[in-house]
Scaffold this motif. Structure first.
Motif, PDB file in Angstrom:
ATOM      1  N   GLY A  94       6.769  18.932 -18.910  1.00 32.47           N
ATOM      2  CA  GLY A  94       7.516  20.105 -18.497  1.00 32.47           C
ATOM      3  C   GLY A  94       6.452  21.314 -18.140  1.00 32.47           C
ATOM      4  N   GLY A  95       5.241  21.365 -18.531  1.00 32.80           N
ATOM      5  CA  GLY A  95       4.138  22.348 -18.588  1.00 32.80           C
ATOM      6  C   GLY A  95       3.754  22.135 -16.942  1.00 32.80           C
ATOM      7  N   PHE A  96       3.586  20.718 -16.492  1.00 34.01           N
ATOM      8  CA  PHE A  96       3.002  20.483 -15.356  1.00 34.01           C
ATOM      9  C   PHE A  96       4.286  20.723 -14.416  1.00 34.01           C
ATOM     10  CE2 PHE A  96      -0.289  18.001 -17.481  1.00 34.01           C
ATOM     11  CZ  PHE A  96      -1.307  18.569 -16.724  1.00 34.01           C
ATOM     12  N   PHE A  97       5.669  20.344 -14.695  1.00 31.42           N
ATOM     13  CA  PHE A  97       6.708  20.535 -13.911  1.00 31.42           C
ATOM     14  C   PHE A  97       6.641  22.063 -13.279  1.00 31.42           C
ATOM     15  CE2 PHE A  97       9.684  16.726 -14.523  1.00 31.42           C
ATOM     16  CZ  PHE A  97       8.738  15.983 -14.141  1.00 31.42           C
ATOM     17  N   GLN A  98       6.390  23.166 -14.273  1.00 34.06           N
ATOM     18  CA  GLN A  98       6.701  24.493 -14.114  1.00 34.06           C
ATOM     19  C   GLN A  98       5.507  24.860 -13.193  1.00 34.06           C
ATOM     20  OE1 GLN A  98       6.241  26.998 -17.417  1.00 34.06           O
ATOM     21  NE2 GLN A  98       7.105  28.533 -16.456  1.00 34.06           N
ATOM     22  N   GLU A  99       4.367  24.265 -13.476  1.00 32.20           N
ATOM     23  CA  GLU A  99       2.990  24.536 -12.507  1.00 32.20           C
ATOM     24  C   GLU A  99       3.411  24.047 -11.095  1.00 32.20           C
ATOM     25  OE1 GLU A  99      -1.624  23.294 -12.203  1.00 32.20           O
ATOM     26  OE2 GLU A  99      -0.559  23.111 -14.156  1.00 32.20           O
ATOM     27  N   TYR A 100       3.957  23.087 -11.152  1.00 32.79           N
ATOM     28  CA  TYR A 100       4.108  22.210  -9.601  1.00 32.79           C
ATOM     29  C   TYR A 100       5.424  22.696  -8.990  1.00 32.79           C
ATOM     30  CZ  TYR A 100      -0.065  19.374 -10.465  1.00 32.79           C
ATOM     31  OH  TYR A 100      -1.277  18.991 -10.397  1.00 32.79           O
ATOM     32  N   GLY A 101       6.258  23.433  -9.673  1.00 38.46           N
ATOM     33  CA  GLY A 101       7.351  24.040  -9.065  1.00 38.46           C
ATOM     34  C   GLY A 101       8.525  22.967  -9.077  1.00 38.46           C
ATOM     35  N   ILE A 102       8.872  21.988 -10.011  1.00 35.12           N
ATOM     36  CA  ILE A 102       9.670  20.923 -10.077  1.00 35.12           C
ATOM     37  C   ILE A 102      10.552  21.390 -10.878  1.00 35.12           C
ATOM     38  CG2 ILE A 102       9.877  18.476 -10.396  1.00 35.12           C
ATOM     39  CD1 ILE A 102       6.759  18.147 -10.189  1.00 35.12           C
ATOM     40  N   ASP A 103      11.925  21.754 -10.399  1.00 35.25           N
ATOM     41  CA  ASP A 103      12.891  21.800 -11.196  1.00 35.25           C
ATOM     42  C   ASP A 103      13.942  20.475 -11.677  1.00 35.25           C
ATOM     43  OD1 ASP A 103      14.431  21.160  -9.161  1.00 35.25           O
ATOM     44  OD2 ASP A 103      14.871  23.550  -8.651  1.00 35.25           O
ATOM     45  N   ALA A 104      14.784  20.802 -12.586  1.00 33.55           N
ATOM     46  CA  ALA A 104      15.638  19.645 -13.083  1.00 33.55           C
ATOM     47  C   ALA A 104      16.190  19.005 -11.883  1.00 33.55           C
ATOM     48  CB  ALA A 104      16.737  20.269 -13.862  1.00 33.55           C
ATOM     49  N   GLY A 105      16.542  19.818 -10.711  1.00 38.58           N
ATOM     50  CA  GLY A 105      17.407  19.098  -9.583  1.00 38.58           C
ATOM     51  C   GLY A 105      16.336  18.190  -8.657  1.00 38.58           C
ATOM     52  N   THR A 106      15.301  18.942  -8.717  1.00 35.34           N
ATOM     53  CA  THR A 106      14.200  18.061  -7.833  1.00 35.34           C
ATOM     54  C   THR A 106      14.074  16.766  -8.508  1.00 35.34           C
ATOM     55  OG1 THR A 106      13.346  20.042  -7.016  1.00 35.34           O
ATOM     56  CG2 THR A 106      12.071  18.074  -6.937  1.00 35.34           C
ATOM     57  N   PHE A 107      13.802  16.965  -9.960  1.00 36.50           N
ATOM     58  CA  PHE A 107      13.433  15.710 -10.557  1.00 36.50           C
ATOM     59  C   PHE A 107      14.355  14.532 -10.564  1.00 36.50           C
ATOM     60  CE2 PHE A 107      13.766  13.379 -14.808  1.00 36.50           C
ATOM     61  CZ  PHE A 107      12.683  12.650 -14.762  1.00 36.50           C
ATOM     62  N   ALA A 108      15.708  14.931 -10.793  1.00 32.50           N
ATOM     63  CA  ALA A 108      16.734  14.202 -10.899  1.00 32.50           C
ATOM     64  C   ALA A 108      16.783  13.394  -9.471  1.00 32.50           C
ATOM     65  CB  ALA A 108      18.138  14.810 -11.243  1.00 32.50           C
ATOM     66  N   ALA A 109      16.739  14.336  -8.056  1.00 29.02           N
ATOM     67  CA  ALA A 109      16.703  13.858  -7.001  1.00 29.02           C
ATOM     68  C   ALA A 109      15.673  12.907  -6.355  1.00 29.02           C
ATOM     69  CB  ALA A 109      16.927  14.846  -6.104  1.00 29.02           C
ATOM     70  N   THR A 110      14.668  12.690  -7.529  1.00 27.65           N
ATOM     71  CA  THR A 110      13.494  11.798  -6.907  1.00 27.65           C
ATOM     72  C   THR A 110      13.685  10.600  -7.486  1.00 27.65           C
ATOM     73  OG1 THR A 110      11.854  13.713  -7.139  1.00 27.65           O
ATOM     74  CG2 THR A 110      10.782  11.654  -7.071  1.00 27.65           C
ATOM     75  N   PRO A 111      13.745   9.556  -6.572  1.00 28.52           N
ATOM     76  CA  PRO A 111      14.296   8.128  -7.016  1.00 28.52           C
ATOM     77  C   PRO A 111      12.889   7.219  -7.839  1.00 28.52           C
ATOM     78  CG  PRO A 111      13.855   8.148  -4.742  1.00 28.52           C
ATOM     79  CD  PRO A 111      13.706   9.672  -5.249  1.00 28.52           C
ATOM     80  N   LEU A 112      13.108   6.482  -8.502  1.00 27.78           N
ATOM     81  CA  LEU A 112      12.058   5.819  -9.074  1.00 27.78           C
ATOM     82  C   LEU A 112      11.239   5.179  -8.079  1.00 27.78           C
ATOM     83  CD1 LEU A 112      13.886   6.311 -11.767  1.00 27.78           C
ATOM     84  CD2 LEU A 112      12.960   4.211 -12.548  1.00 27.78           C
ATOM     85  N   SER A 113       9.951   5.254  -8.306  1.00 28.41           N
ATOM     86  CA  SER A 113       9.091   4.500  -7.291  1.00 28.41           C
ATOM     87  C   SER A 113       9.190   2.868  -7.631  1.00 28.41           C
ATOM     88  CB  SER A 113       7.545   4.753  -7.412  1.00 28.41           C
ATOM     89  OG  SER A 113       7.179   4.520  -8.604  1.00 28.41           O
ATOM     90  N   PRO A 114       9.039   2.022  -6.538  1.00 30.11           N
ATOM     91  CA  PRO A 114       9.034   0.565  -6.660  1.00 30.11           C
ATOM     92  C   PRO A 114       8.129   0.118  -7.935  1.00 30.11           C
ATOM     93  CG  PRO A 114       8.573   1.015  -4.407  1.00 30.11           C
ATOM     94  CD  PRO A 114       8.542   2.334  -5.129  1.00 30.11           C
ATOM     95  N   ALA A 115       7.085   0.887  -8.292  1.00 30.98           N
ATOM     96  CA  ALA A 115       6.153   0.407  -9.506  1.00 30.98           C
ATOM     97  C   ALA A 115       6.885   0.887 -10.721  1.00 30.98           C
ATOM     98  CB  ALA A 115       4.763   1.247  -9.419  1.00 30.98           C
ATOM     99  N   CYS A 116       7.348   2.198 -10.605  1.00 29.89           N
ATOM    100  CA  CYS A 116       8.356   2.659 -11.958  1.00 29.89           C
ATOM    101  C   CYS A 116       9.518   1.873 -12.239  1.00 29.89           C
ATOM    102  CB  CYS A 116       8.556   4.174 -11.713  1.00 29.89           C
ATOM    103  SG  CYS A 116       9.341   5.008 -12.989  1.00 29.89           S
ATOM    104  N   ASP A 117      10.184   1.460 -11.050  1.00 30.59           N
ATOM    105  CA  ASP A 117      11.551   0.886 -11.220  1.00 30.59           C
ATOM    106  C   ASP A 117      10.959  -0.490 -11.784  1.00 30.59           C
ATOM    107  OD1 ASP A 117      14.573   0.864 -10.224  1.00 30.59           O
ATOM    108  OD2 ASP A 117      13.615  -1.118  -9.728  1.00 30.59           O
ATOM    109  N   HIS A 118      10.200  -1.372 -11.221  1.00 28.20           N
ATOM    110  CA  HIS A 118       9.739  -2.544 -11.801  1.00 28.20           C
ATOM    111  C   HIS A 118       9.403  -2.449 -13.184  1.00 28.20           C
ATOM    112  CE1 HIS A 118       7.094  -6.612 -11.349  1.00 28.20           C
ATOM    113  NE2 HIS A 118       7.853  -6.458 -12.337  1.00 28.20           N
ATOM    114  N   TYR A 119       8.667  -1.584 -13.621  1.00 24.95           N
ATOM    115  CA  TYR A 119       8.102  -1.455 -15.145  1.00 24.95           C
ATOM    116  C   TYR A 119       9.389  -1.227 -15.949  1.00 24.95           C
ATOM    117  CZ  TYR A 119       4.280  -0.680 -18.445  1.00 24.95           C
ATOM    118  OH  TYR A 119       3.512  -0.624 -19.611  1.00 24.95           O
TER     119      TYR A 119
END
Length: 227
Positions: A94-119
């Motif tokens: 959350g601290g980094f999200f605030q620093e990078y301007g990533i809100d809940a909507g942006t996070f939710a709209a970002t799909p899992l990458s191939p590596a993350c999805d596989h893991y």
């Protein structure tokens, strides 16, 4: 390596078998640049978003380990681990999200990458379908490799490193205690396992180690879905 388990235990065997893989992870571009503070903000941003997605799946896998645990103390350990993955580490993100301007909507709209999805998919499939001992073999690298990478980076990172909060978390005493408890639980489970089951634990540990590498590498190289 700090706090090496006694020779002959599963954890020592697993670490020795995968030592070359750990060294590759320790020195890979993502972690080398994280250590010297030169990692680009965009690469770290990609990583931190995917890591937040991963921790949700990791928390579910820990909860399943708690459900399969044969001893009450281990039920509590893994249930608390699931809580930590979801609540405590989310505060770090959350601290980094605030620093990078990533809100809940942006996070939710970002799909899992191939590596993350596989893991996540493999970890949850293992947690559902595999016996308790193999589940621990699959979970252990995420704890242990993060701690060792964190300690290594901490030893060579400057106080002005922009990723100091991440480094301090995974090199810290509290996380180290969680790792030691996970190693102890895995060794305890392996001590009662048949040779065949123990080898399945090793296979899970080795595959999770490969997926750890793929996670960092995918964030570094911006590996995304082709379609």
């Amino acid at each position: 390596m700090a706090d090496t388990p006694s020779a002959g235990r599963f954890s020592q065997e697993a670490w020795t078998r995968n030592l070359a893989a750990y060294e590759t992870i320790r020195t890979m571009p993502f972690n080398a640049e994280l250590a010297d503070g030169s990692l680009s903000r965009e690469r770290f941003r990609r990583y931190i978003v995917q890591d937040a997605h991963y921790l949700i799946g990791f928390g579910r896998a820990l909860a399943l380990a708690a459900a399969k645990a044969p001893h009450p103390d281990r039920i509590v350990q893994f249930a608390r681990g699931a809580e930590t993955a979801i609540v405590v580490e989310r505060a770090l993100h959350g601290g980094f999200f605030q620093e990078y301007g990533i809100d809940a909507g942006t996070f939710a709209a970002t799909p899992l990458s191939p590596a993350c999805d596989h893991y996540v998919a493999w970890l949850l499939a293992s947690a559902y379908a595999e016996p308790y001992e193999v589940v621990l073999g699959a979970l252990l690298p995420c704890f242990w490799i993060y701690a060792e990478v964190g300690r290594d980076i901490f030893s060579r990172a400057g106080s002005d490193n922009p990723y100091r909060a991440w480094i301090d978390t995974y090199a810290g005493e509290e996380f180290g205690e969680a790792v030691a408890a996970m190693i102890a639980a895995t060794d305890e489970a392996a001590a009662e396992a048949s040779p065949i089951l123990r080898e399945r634990m090793h296979a899970a540990y080795a595959h999770a180690t490969r997926l750890e590498y793929g996670f960092w590498d995918g964030a570094y190289r911006d590996v995304s879905w082709p379609l």
